[in-house]
Design a protein around this motif. Structure first.
Motif, PDB file in Angstrom:
ATOM      1  N   GLY A 149       0.490  -3.341 -60.217  1.00 64.63           N
ATOM      2  CA  GLY A 149       0.321  -2.464 -59.076  1.00 64.63           C
ATOM      3  C   GLY A 149      -1.002  -1.727 -59.125  1.00 64.63           C
ATOM      4  N   PRO A 150      -1.381  -1.048 -58.018  1.00 61.41           N
ATOM      5  CA  PRO A 150      -2.672  -0.361 -57.950  1.00 61.41           C
ATOM      6  C   PRO A 150      -2.802   0.686 -59.049  1.00 61.41           C
ATOM      7  CG  PRO A 150      -1.200   0.360 -56.171  1.00 61.41           C
ATOM      8  CD  PRO A 150      -0.552  -0.821 -56.808  1.00 61.41           C
ATOM      9  N   GLY A 151      -3.946   0.684 -59.745  1.00 62.31           N
ATOM     10  CA  GLY A 151      -4.121   1.581 -60.876  1.00 62.31           C
ATOM     11  C   GLY A 151      -5.311   2.515 -60.778  1.00 62.31           C
ATOM     12  N   SER A 152      -5.967   2.578 -59.601  1.00 66.88           N
ATOM     13  CA  SER A 152      -7.163   3.409 -59.474  1.00 66.88           C
ATOM     14  C   SER A 152      -6.864   4.895 -59.583  1.00 66.88           C
ATOM     15  CB  SER A 152      -7.860   3.127 -58.134  1.00 66.88           C
ATOM     16  OG  SER A 152      -8.468   1.853 -58.141  1.00 66.88           O
ATOM     17  N   TYR A 155      -7.190   5.066 -63.386  1.00 66.59           N
ATOM     18  CA  TYR A 155      -8.244   4.337 -64.086  1.00 66.59           C
ATOM     19  C   TYR A 155      -9.495   4.074 -63.251  1.00 66.59           C
ATOM     20  CZ  TYR A 155      -4.816   3.580 -67.759  1.00 66.59           C
ATOM     21  OH  TYR A 155      -3.903   3.761 -68.779  1.00 66.59           O
ATOM     22  N   GLY A 156      -9.501   4.452 -61.983  1.00 67.63           N
ATOM     23  CA  GLY A 156     -10.706   4.280 -61.180  1.00 67.63           C
ATOM     24  C   GLY A 156     -10.901   2.855 -60.695  1.00 67.63           C
ATOM     25  N   SER A 157     -12.159   2.439 -60.614  1.00 70.62           N
ATOM     26  CA  SER A 157     -12.505   1.136 -60.052  1.00 70.62           C
ATOM     27  C   SER A 157     -11.917   0.000 -60.877  1.00 70.62           C
ATOM     28  CB  SER A 157     -14.030   1.003 -59.994  1.00 70.62           C
ATOM     29  OG  SER A 157     -14.426  -0.256 -59.506  1.00 70.62           O
ATOM     30  N   ASP A 158     -11.689  -1.131 -60.209  1.00 68.55           N
ATOM     31  CA  ASP A 158     -11.343  -2.415 -60.841  1.00 68.55           C
ATOM     32  C   ASP A 158      -9.880  -2.543 -61.236  1.00 68.55           C
ATOM     33  OD1 ASP A 158     -14.069  -2.715 -60.618  1.00 68.55           O
ATOM     34  OD2 ASP A 158     -14.471  -2.425 -62.731  1.00 68.55           O
ATOM     35  N   PRO A 409      -4.899   8.032 -54.166  1.00 68.72           N
ATOM     36  CA  PRO A 409      -3.593   8.541 -54.595  1.00 68.72           C
ATOM     37  C   PRO A 409      -2.643   7.390 -54.925  1.00 68.72           C
ATOM     38  CG  PRO A 409      -3.677   8.487 -52.215  1.00 68.72           C
ATOM     39  CD  PRO A 409      -5.002   7.944 -52.703  1.00 68.72           C
ATOM     40  N   LYS A 410      -1.577   7.725 -55.646  1.00 67.66           N
ATOM     41  CA  LYS A 410      -0.524   6.766 -55.932  1.00 67.66           C
ATOM     42  C   LYS A 410       0.794   7.515 -56.079  1.00 67.66           C
ATOM     43  CE  LYS A 410       0.981   3.184 -59.200  1.00 67.66           C
ATOM     44  NZ  LYS A 410       0.648   2.439 -60.451  1.00 67.66           N
ATOM     45  N   PHE A 411       1.856   6.911 -55.552  1.00 63.69           N
ATOM     46  CA  PHE A 411       3.196   7.475 -55.673  1.00 63.69           C
ATOM     47  C   PHE A 411       4.120   6.418 -56.267  1.00 63.69           C
ATOM     48  CE2 PHE A 411       1.064   9.504 -52.122  1.00 63.69           C
ATOM     49  CZ  PHE A 411       1.214  10.850 -52.424  1.00 63.69           C
ATOM     50  N   SER A 430      -6.586   1.813 -53.896  1.00 67.73           N
ATOM     51  CA  SER A 430      -7.481   1.510 -55.006  1.00 67.73           C
ATOM     52  C   SER A 430      -8.826   1.070 -54.439  1.00 67.73           C
ATOM     53  CB  SER A 430      -6.887   0.416 -55.904  1.00 67.73           C
ATOM     54  OG  SER A 430      -6.581  -0.742 -55.157  1.00 67.73           O
ATOM     55  N   PHE A 431      -9.822   1.026 -55.320  1.00 74.13           N
ATOM     56  CA  PHE A 431     -11.133   0.575 -54.872  1.00 74.13           C
ATOM     57  C   PHE A 431     -11.819  -0.207 -55.989  1.00 74.13           C
ATOM     58  CE2 PHE A 431     -12.656   4.013 -57.419  1.00 74.13           C
ATOM     59  CZ  PHE A 431     -14.014   3.808 -57.634  1.00 74.13           C
ATOM     60  N   LYS A 432     -12.820  -0.963 -55.586  1.00 74.05           N
ATOM     61  CA  LYS A 432     -13.608  -1.754 -56.528  1.00 74.05           C
ATOM     62  C   LYS A 432     -15.062  -1.739 -56.060  1.00 74.05           C
ATOM     63  CE  LYS A 432     -14.258  -6.493 -58.189  1.00 74.05           C
ATOM     64  NZ  LYS A 432     -15.645  -6.534 -57.695  1.00 74.05           N
ATOM     65  N   SER A 433     -15.932  -1.214 -56.891  1.00 69.24           N
ATOM     66  CA  SER A 433     -17.344  -1.200 -56.530  1.00 69.24           C
ATOM     67  C   SER A 433     -17.945  -2.579 -56.775  1.00 69.24           C
ATOM     68  CB  SER A 433     -18.092  -0.145 -57.349  1.00 69.24           C
ATOM     69  OG  SER A 433     -17.952  -0.398 -58.729  1.00 69.24           O
ATOM     70  N   PRO A 434     -18.866  -3.029 -55.923  1.00 68.19           N
ATOM     71  CA  PRO A 434     -19.525  -4.317 -56.161  1.00 68.19           C
ATOM     72  C   PRO A 434     -20.240  -4.315 -57.514  1.00 68.19           C
ATOM     73  CG  PRO A 434     -19.993  -3.516 -53.946  1.00 68.19           C
ATOM     74  CD  PRO A 434     -19.330  -2.395 -54.677  1.00 68.19           C
ATOM     75  N   THR A 435     -20.404  -5.488 -58.090  1.00 70.33           N
ATOM     76  CA  THR A 435     -21.069  -5.593 -59.382  1.00 70.33           C
ATOM     77  C   THR A 435     -22.571  -5.455 -59.217  1.00 70.33           C
ATOM     78  OG1 THR A 435     -21.361  -7.987 -59.263  1.00 70.33           O
ATOM     79  CG2 THR A 435     -19.251  -7.177 -60.130  1.00 70.33           C
ATOM     80  N   ILE A 436     -23.248  -5.212 -60.321  1.00 71.42           N
ATOM     81  CA  ILE A 436     -24.705  -5.101 -60.306  1.00 71.42           C
ATOM     82  C   ILE A 436     -25.333  -6.407 -59.832  1.00 71.42           C
ATOM     83  CG2 ILE A 436     -26.725  -4.796 -61.790  1.00 71.42           C
ATOM     84  CD1 ILE A 436     -25.045  -2.793 -63.394  1.00 71.42           C
TER      85      ILE A 436
END
Length: 649
Positions: A149-152, A155-158, A409-411, A430-436
């Motif tokens: 499940g979503p973990g942002s 744990y943030g991105s990814d 957020p997460k519930f 959740s979110f994911k930043s593009p890679t370098i």
């Protein structure tokens, strides 16, 4: 369906029938619900009362499996597709998925002892941006925690699809040592467009050696050290040897009744003959303060650096060299307000840096020197109501140096109508930043048979994820059945698109955001600890995906995947056997869904004999029927045999 595949399906059905019938013979209580897990909430829970969906692979599980690498350990986990990977050191793992999303592209977060891991060639990742699963040798692992499940929110991105936390061995309570050697042999096959296979040049070899030791210096200070050496020939037309030295060292100390310190160092040195060199090291430390019975504070920090050289000047796929690093510090405060309410507050700062150069064979140079900083705050409140209902609310604020702020957020909810029944549900963003690589390269770079071009206008990917599952234990906690549903809706998913033009005579691909994509599915798992000797697991996953811009399915995702893994120990004779059958339906290999890998099943088996109280000999056979399907023109390992000797002292 091919004859071999029909035969394997019949074997699967017969095993399932035998497995079901044998449940009636179970008479010994085996309870694993008291295993302690921490990844899902960053606080300690038993597996029985953790409020987010969590699966644990224990050291005992690892010892029973055909497991040359971590990929092989995860293939029984519903929702994770390791596809038709090669169980050989040094091979890529870029086809591995979690709930239809790539590990390699960062949609599922890989942690080692709770710390982010960067993928590379030695771990199975593709290039400087990839995140490979095979981060460390399996002999170093104590257990693996998989949180779905979503973990942002924590744990943030990814962490869109979930989190895999690889937890290494700790300092023992008394002097303990182990050592082992392994040797294997395999053939390499090439898949032809008509479905036939041909042998590559000669058989290949792989080997492994390890030794570890731990003890207590004093009652309050302990240490553990571990060394691994792995080597294998490459999965290519001609054998090319690669090898890796790995070292792990740990020290824990109880300073006083309120203060604990944990220190760890990891080193690895990887080389692929005439083509690739990689060195990495990780230093980390944790200080835990038990301020009072209800208050605790934890300060964590680590630095991880990876230096690499790929190719050589004039190499057709480019000469690449540089270094990538993660540096992170985190402070977490935990307050057990009362018996039914726990509050967690935390702050984190992370710096990812890359200093990287690609010399293309056309003489052009791609040079990147970028630092990406992320500062974060998170909060989580966990409340238990009426002893049956647990509610968890969490949220995280991230400030990304390129994209600005993100709030996720997460519930989560857990309801236990009775001791043996648990219902879990979650909803989060959740979110994911593009890679370098996707953002910053100023010149197209060679990647296999095409060139790729960065896009500085890319936006972060965002997702809404939710799921629900019901877990039921039977027969005095000897058998567990879990059935769940999940869905991920992703906005601005980054894909690589053909520009319709050529660059240096090859196709030019460019990264872009698509409007929307989604994955959804059903996961089923049955685990049975039938007696002290007999265990078995069965898993099935149905996964549906779509790129809404094109209406096509996402690549390298099997709609149907299943595995069955029984194991039996004759303690009286010191003999054990285990087997694994893994099935994957067809999967598309291109975005137009016009090319595919056919459906197939793979059968593995293992037999082991305890030679004495301290020595064990085992024989493993992977892909016994030589039935792994593959992409047209690709090379893969065929039938593989491995012998191992493990000693404890």
């Amino acid at each position: 369906m091919k004859g071999k595949q029909k035969k394997i399906v019949l074997i699967i059905l017969s095993f399932i029938f035998t497995f079901s019938a044998s449940i009636a013979l179970a008479d010994n209580k085996i309870n694993r619900l008291d295993d302690i897990v921490i990844t899902g909430t960053k606080t300690q829970h038993t597996l029985q009362d953790v409020p987010v969906e969590t699966i644990v692979i224990t050291r005992e599980d690892i010892q029973k499996k055909n497991s040359q690498n971590i990929m092989d350990l995860l293939k029984d986990v519903p929702g994770i597709q390791t596809s038709y990977h090669n169980d050989v050191f040094g091979t890529y793992t870029w086809l591995a998925k979690m709930r239809g999303l790539d590990f390699n592209s960062g949609y599922a977060l890989i942690l080692i002892d709770g710390q982010r891991a960067m993928g590379c060639g030695q771990s199975g990742g593709m290039g400087e941006y990839g995140v490979g699963i095979n981060q460390i040798p399996v002999e170093m692992i104590e257990r693996i925690e998989i949180v779905k499940g979503p973990g942002s929110a924590l744990y943030g991105s990814d962490a869109m699809a979930g989190v895999v936390n690889i937890i290494t061995k700790r300092a023992p309570q008394k002097a303990t040592g182990s050592a082992g050697v392994a040797y294997g042999q395999y053939d390499v096959k090439r898949e032809n467009s008509d479905g036939s296979e041909e042998d590559a040049n000669g058989s290949r070899k792989m080997s492994k050696t390890y030794v570890s030791y731990g003890d207590r210096i004093t009652d309050n200070v302990g240490y553990f050290i571990h060394y691994n050496y792995e080597s294998a020939d490459d999965i290519a037309e001609d054998p090319v040897k690669s090898w890796k030295h790995s070292f792990l060292g740990k020290l824990d100390a109880k300073i006083n009744e309120k203060t604990d310190i944990f220190l760890k160092t990891e080193f690895s040195d990887y080389e692929k003959e005439d083509n690739r060199e990689e060195d990495s090291y990780r230093l980390s430390g944790i200080i835990d303060w038990h301020l009072s019975q209800n208050h605790s504070l934890s300060l964590k920090g680590y630095t991880y650096n990876w230096d690499f050289t790929h190719g050589y000047p004039g190499y057709s796929y480019g000469y690449k060299y540089g270094d990538v690093g993660y540096h992170q510090a985190e402070l977490q405060y935990t307050w057990d307000i009362n018996n039914w309410n726990t509050l967690v507050l935390g702050g984190e700062t992370q710096l990812q840096g890359i200093d990287y150069t690609i010399e293309n064979d056309d003489g052009s140079v791609v040079s990147v020197n970028e630092d990406v900083k992320t500062s974060s705050l998170y909060i989580q409140d966990e409340a238990v109501l009426l002893d049956k209902l647990t509610l968890v609310g969490s949220a995280r604020y991230d400030h990304h140096s390129t994209f600005g702020k993100e709030v996720n957020p997460k519930f989560s909810l857990m309801y236990q109508p009775q001791e043996t029944t648990t219902i879990r549900a979650c909803f989060g963003t959740s979110f994911k930043s593009p890679t370098i690589r996707q953002l910053y390269y100023n010149t197209p770079y060679r990647h296999g048979s095409f060139y790729a071009q960065s896009n500085p206008e890319l936006k972060p990917e965002t997702a809404v994820g939710y799921g629900v599952s019901i877990e039921q234990w039977f027969m005095s906690q000897k058998m567990m059945v879990d059935l769940g549903y999940f869905r991920n809706e992703i906005e601005d998913m980054v894909i690589s698109e053909d520009t319709g033009t050529l660059y240096n005579g090859l196709t030019l691909m460019r990264y872009k955001n698509v409007e929307k994509a989604w994955t959804q599915g059903i996961e089923f798992m049955c685990r049975a600890y039938l007696t002290d000797e007999l265990t078995a697991s069965f898993s099935y996953t149905y996964t549906d995906t779509e790129n809404e811009e094109s209406g096509k399915e996402l690549t390298y995702v099997s709609r149907h995947s299943a595995s069955f893994s029984p194991a039996y120990d004759w303690d009286k004779y010191g003999i054990g056997v285990s087997a694994s059958i893994a099935y994957n339906s067809k999967q598309y290999t291109n975005t137009d869904n016009t090319q595919q890998i056919d459906a197939g099943a793979v059968f593995d088996a293992k037999i082991y004999k305890q030679l004495s109280k301290t020595a064990k000999l085992s024989f493993e056979a992977d892909d016994i029927f030589d039935s792994v399907p593959a992409r047209d023109g690709s090379f893969h390992a065929g039938r593989t045999f491995t012998a191992k000797l493990d000693i404890e002292f």
